[in-house]
Motif scaffolding. Structure first.
Motif, mmCIF file in Angstrom:
data_model
loop_
_atom_site.group_PDB
_atom_site.id
_atom_site.type_symbol
_atom_site.label_atom_id
_atom_site.label_comp_id
_atom_site.label_asym_id
_atom_site.label_seq_id
_atom_site.Cartn_x
_atom_site.Cartn_y
_atom_site.Cartn_z
ATOM 1 N N GLN A 1 0.814 -1.210 0.000
ATOM 2 C CA GLN A 1 0.000 0.000 0.000
ATOM 3 C C GLN A 1 0.851 1.266 0.000
ATOM 4 N N ASP A 2 2.184 1.120 -0.034
ATOM 5 C CA ASP A 2 3.064 2.275 0.117
ATOM 6 C C ASP A 2 3.702 2.721 -1.188
ATOM 7 N N GLY A 3 3.146 2.340 -2.317
ATOM 8 C CA GLY A 3 3.757 2.753 -3.571
ATOM 9 C C GLY A 3 2.880 2.430 -4.768
ATOM 10 N N LEU A 4 3.352 2.919 -5.908
ATOM 11 C CA LEU A 4 2.661 2.712 -7.178
ATOM 12 C C LEU A 4 3.526 1.807 -8.042
ATOM 13 N N VAL A 5 2.928 0.739 -8.603
ATOM 14 C CA VAL A 5 3.655 -0.213 -9.435
ATOM 15 C C VAL A 5 3.392 0.116 -10.905
ATOM 16 N N TRP A 6 4.471 0.240 -11.658
ATOM 17 C CA TRP A 6 4.366 0.505 -13.099
ATOM 18 C C TRP A 6 5.072 -0.628 -13.843
ATOM 19 N N VAL A 7 4.303 -1.359 -14.661
ATOM 20 C CA VAL A 7 4.843 -2.453 -15.470
ATOM 21 C C VAL A 7 4.792 -2.008 -16.933
ATOM 22 N N ASP A 8 5.952 -1.888 -17.569
ATOM 23 C CA ASP A 8 6.038 -1.458 -18.969
ATOM 24 C C ASP A 8 6.492 -2.645 -19.819
ATOM 25 N N ILE A 9 5.654 -3.040 -20.785
ATOM 26 C CA ILE A 9 5.899 -4.222 -21.616
ATOM 27 C C ILE A 9 6.109 -3.760 -23.056
ATOM 28 N N PRO A 10 7.343 -3.812 -23.567
ATOM 29 C CA PRO A 10 7.602 -3.345 -24.934
ATOM 30 C C PRO A 10 6.874 -4.160 -25.996
ATOM 31 N N ARG A 11 6.682 -5.457 -25.739
ATOM 32 C CA ARG A 11 6.043 -6.329 -26.729
ATOM 33 C C ARG A 11 5.265 -7.410 -25.992
ATOM 34 N N CYS A 12 4.032 -7.626 -26.407
ATOM 35 C CA CYS A 12 3.167 -8.590 -25.717
ATOM 36 C C CYS A 12 3.453 -9.996 -26.252
ATOM 37 N N ASP A 13 4.530 -10.618 -25.742
ATOM 38 C CA ASP A 13 4.895 -11.959 -26.173
ATOM 39 C C ASP A 13 4.301 -12.995 -25.217
ATOM 40 N N THR A 14 4.763 -14.235 -25.344
ATOM 41 C CA THR A 14 4.204 -15.321 -24.531
ATOM 42 C C THR A 14 4.426 -15.086 -23.041
ATOM 43 N N ASP A 15 5.623 -14.618 -22.682
ATOM 44 C CA ASP A 15 5.900 -14.341 -21.265
ATOM 45 C C ASP A 15 4.981 -13.244 -20.723
ATOM 46 N N ALA A 16 4.766 -12.217 -21.529
ATOM 47 C CA ALA A 16 3.903 -11.122 -21.094
ATOM 48 C C ALA A 16 2.463 -11.604 -20.916
ATOM 49 N N VAL A 17 1.994 -12.439 -21.846
ATOM 50 C CA VAL A 17 0.635 -12.984 -21.731
ATOM 51 C C VAL A 17 0.501 -13.795 -20.445
ATOM 52 N N GLY A 18 1.562 -14.549 -20.090
ATOM 53 C CA GLY A 18 1.523 -15.320 -18.851
ATOM 54 C C GLY A 18 1.384 -14.438 -17.628
ATOM 55 N N VAL A 19 2.098 -13.315 -17.602
ATOM 56 C CA VAL A 19 2.002 -12.392 -16.471
ATOM 57 C C VAL A 19 0.613 -11.751 -16.409
ATOM 58 N N LEU A 20 0.113 -11.316 -17.546
ATOM 59 C CA LEU A 20 -1.207 -10.678 -17.586
ATOM 60 C C LEU A 20 -2.302 -11.640 -17.144
ATOM 61 N N THR A 21 -2.119 -12.920 -17.450
ATOM 62 C CA THR A 21 -3.134 -13.916 -17.111
ATOM 63 C C THR A 21 -3.009 -14.395 -15.666
ATOM 64 N N GLU A 22 -1.802 -14.799 -15.267
ATOM 65 C CA GLU A 22 -1.618 -15.445 -13.969
ATOM 66 C C GLU A 22 -1.477 -14.448 -12.822
ATOM 67 N N VAL A 23 -0.785 -13.348 -13.052
ATOM 68 C CA VAL A 23 -0.555 -12.384 -11.964
ATOM 69 C C VAL A 23 -1.728 -11.411 -11.834
ATOM 70 N N PHE A 24 -2.159 -10.846 -12.985
ATOM 71 C CA PHE A 24 -3.209 -9.827 -12.934
ATOM 72 C C PHE A 24 -4.605 -10.404 -13.132
ATOM 73 N N GLY A 25 -4.727 -11.542 -13.813
ATOM 74 C CA GLY A 25 -6.042 -12.155 -14.021
ATOM 75 C C GLY A 25 -6.941 -11.374 -14.941
ATOM 76 N N TYR A 26 -6.374 -10.776 -15.978
ATOM 77 C CA TYR A 26 -7.185 -9.980 -16.901
ATOM 78 C C TYR A 26 -8.072 -10.869 -17.769
ATOM 79 N N HIS A 27 -9.108 -10.246 -18.314
ATOM 80 C CA HIS A 27 -10.049 -10.964 -19.175
ATOM 81 C C HIS A 27 -9.327 -11.412 -20.452
ATOM 82 N N PRO A 28 -9.582 -12.648 -20.916
ATOM 83 C CA PRO A 28 -8.905 -13.146 -22.129
ATOM 84 C C PRO A 28 -9.099 -12.248 -23.346
ATOM 85 N N MET A 29 -10.275 -11.624 -23.473
ATOM 86 C CA MET A 29 -10.518 -10.756 -24.632
ATOM 87 C C MET A 29 -9.654 -9.503 -24.565
ATOM 88 N N ALA A 30 -9.459 -8.971 -23.352
ATOM 89 C CA ALA A 30 -8.593 -7.798 -23.195
ATOM 90 C C ALA A 30 -7.144 -8.158 -23.522
#
Length: 457
Positions: free
Chosen positions: A26-55
């Motif tokens: 609660q003591d800071g702001l997290v900024w994740v910058d992804i230059p290219r949405c590759d397989t590793d990035a999709v894994g983070v977006l899915t498993e860590v953040f739980g974003y909707h598959p369509m997004a």
């Protein structure tokens, strides 16, 4: 992928593995910058953040228009910035953002290979430099997102300013007489034009244009010189002496074949868009027409006692285009419903009644056949996303979504029963086209609405 933690002390880079822990702080702001949405990035977006598959799919594929979707705990935004390319080409640089309570995720691309890699990261690098220098301390994800979009807008202002300067300089050349008298120049060239000149010019265009486009260019040029000939500007029309060369092959058709249409119908069973797809494919109704279709223009029983009898049908009078009209005046028509479509619509009507009851006071009654869970008009982007889910169950590319409802064969052949257009007595039924007459003189709305639930209300 760069992970930054921003707080009152400054900004520091952290490893990706710490993301779950950082998001819980609660003591800071997290900024994740992804230059290219590759397989590793999709894994983070899915498993860590739980974003909707369509997004997530929108981050992987190129989006043609900006958009914004609000979810329960975050907002998804897609913006574009123009970038000047060679020979007047304009590239659109895409920036996707997930804005949460205490974090911001920025994704870049996909980017045209002709664009330099660093261009896509330009705005985020500028904002990062300001934070590192202490000139910016964003206290929230929305404040950080605002700084990035503001940098994007400043670059867009520079782009417009540069284009405006080019236009001004061209205008000064023309008005200053540096290019001579334009009319005299065109008339002199037209008088000197020969058939060989036209042949060479068309041959050059044939390297980049399709045969159909060359045919249209040839026709326009021929009619233009014919007008000049009628006013004694030229003695003969040399274009009439020129043949149309064969151009490049057109792009591959994205329409569905008969086998593909059958596989889509099977894959759509049980899907949210089942009735939408079933009605679209067999009768060839356009997707923008179905989104505007109301139950008042659906007749599931027809008029068997009429003379001649009228089969079950839908009346296509409206679309979601600007003004609410169909694509052309000729597109106003009545389409017969095969048994497959009738069964699908009856089942859809029952499911819509349950959705209306579940929504309660949130339901907005618009009499739409295909509506959202609250009765409002479907968004085209949502339809495409849901259709991609269906296509993933088949061997068809998801790029076919823009041509939902198109089939290489005639629409009637995509259906187990013929889907012919109803025409009143005195109107010829032999052709599949539409005569340019007003729809009120040709069609009349069905006397029975299609949804029994609507009739009861």
């Amino acid at each position: 992928m760069d992970v930054h933690l921003i707080n009152h002390e400054g900004i520091e880079e952290r490893p990706v593995e710490e993301l779950p822990t950082l998001l819980g702080r609660q003591d800071g702001l997290v900024w994740v910058d992804i230059p290219r949405c590759d397989t590793d990035a999709v894994g983070v977006l899915t498993e860590v953040f739980g974003y909707h598959p369509m997004a997530i799919n929108d981050c992987v594929e190129r989006n043609r228009v900006p958009k914004m979707h609000a979810y329960r705990d975050h907002v998804f935004v897609v913006v574009h910035a123009p970038e000047r390319g060679k020979r007047g080409h304009v590239h659109y640089i895409e920036l996707d953002q997930f804005i949460g309570r205490n974090y911001l995720v920025t994704l870049h691309g996909p980017v045209n290979p002709a664009v330099q890699p660093g261009i896509a990261l330009r705005e985020t690098q500028v904002v990062l430099a300001r934070i590192e220098a202490g000139r910016l301390r964003p206290a929230s994800a929305f404040e950080l997102s605002h700084a990035i979009v503001a940098a994007l807008i400043r670059n867009q202002e520079d782009y417009v300013e540069a284009d405006t300067g080019d236009v001004w300089r061209l205008e000064q050349r023309v008005t200053g007489g540096q290019v001579g008298d334009p009319e005299e120049f065109l008339e002199r060239k037209l008088r000197e034009l020969s058939a060989d000149d036209v042949d060479r010019w068309l041959a050059t265009k044939a390297k980049t244009l399709s045969t159909e486009t060359l045919r249209k260019i040839h026709s326009i040029l021929k009619r233009s010189i014919a007008r000049a000939q009628a006013r004694d500007k030229v003695k003969r029309n040399v274009v009439m002496l020129c043949e149309i060369p064969k151009g490049r092959e057109g792009r591959p058709s994205k329409s569905l074949t008969l086998d593909q249409a059958a596989s889509v119908l099977k894959a759509a069973e049980g899907a949210i868009l089942h009735a939408y797809v079933v009605v679209s494919l067999p009768i060839g109704a356009r997707t923008e027409e179905l989104r505007a279709l109301t139950w008042a223009h659906v007749s599931l029983d027809g008029q068997p006692d009429a003379d001649p009898s009228i089969p079950p049908s839908i009346t296509v009078w409206r679309s979601v285009r600007i003004g609410g009209d169909t694509k052309t005046e000729k597109s106003r028509r009545t389409l017969t419903l095969p048994r497959l479509c009738m069964d699908a619509l009856r089942g859809h009507c029952e499911r819509q009644a349950l959705a209306r009851k579940k929504a309660g006071d949130l339901w907005q009654e618009n009499d739409l056949v295909f509506a959202s869970k609250h009765g409002t008009e479907l968004d085209s982007a949502n339809v495409r996303r849901a259709f991609r889910v269906i296509l993933k169950k088949t061997a068809i590319s998801t790029r076919t979504t823009g041509h939902l409802g198109r089939c290489d064969t005639a629409s009637s052949r995509c259906s187990p029963t013929p889907a012919w257009r109803y025409l009143p007595p005195g109107r010829p039924q032999g052709d599949r086209g539409h005569r340019p007459v007003t729809h009120r003189a040709v069609l009349s709305p069905p006397t029975q609405t299609g949804c029994p639930d609507n009739a009861a209300r």
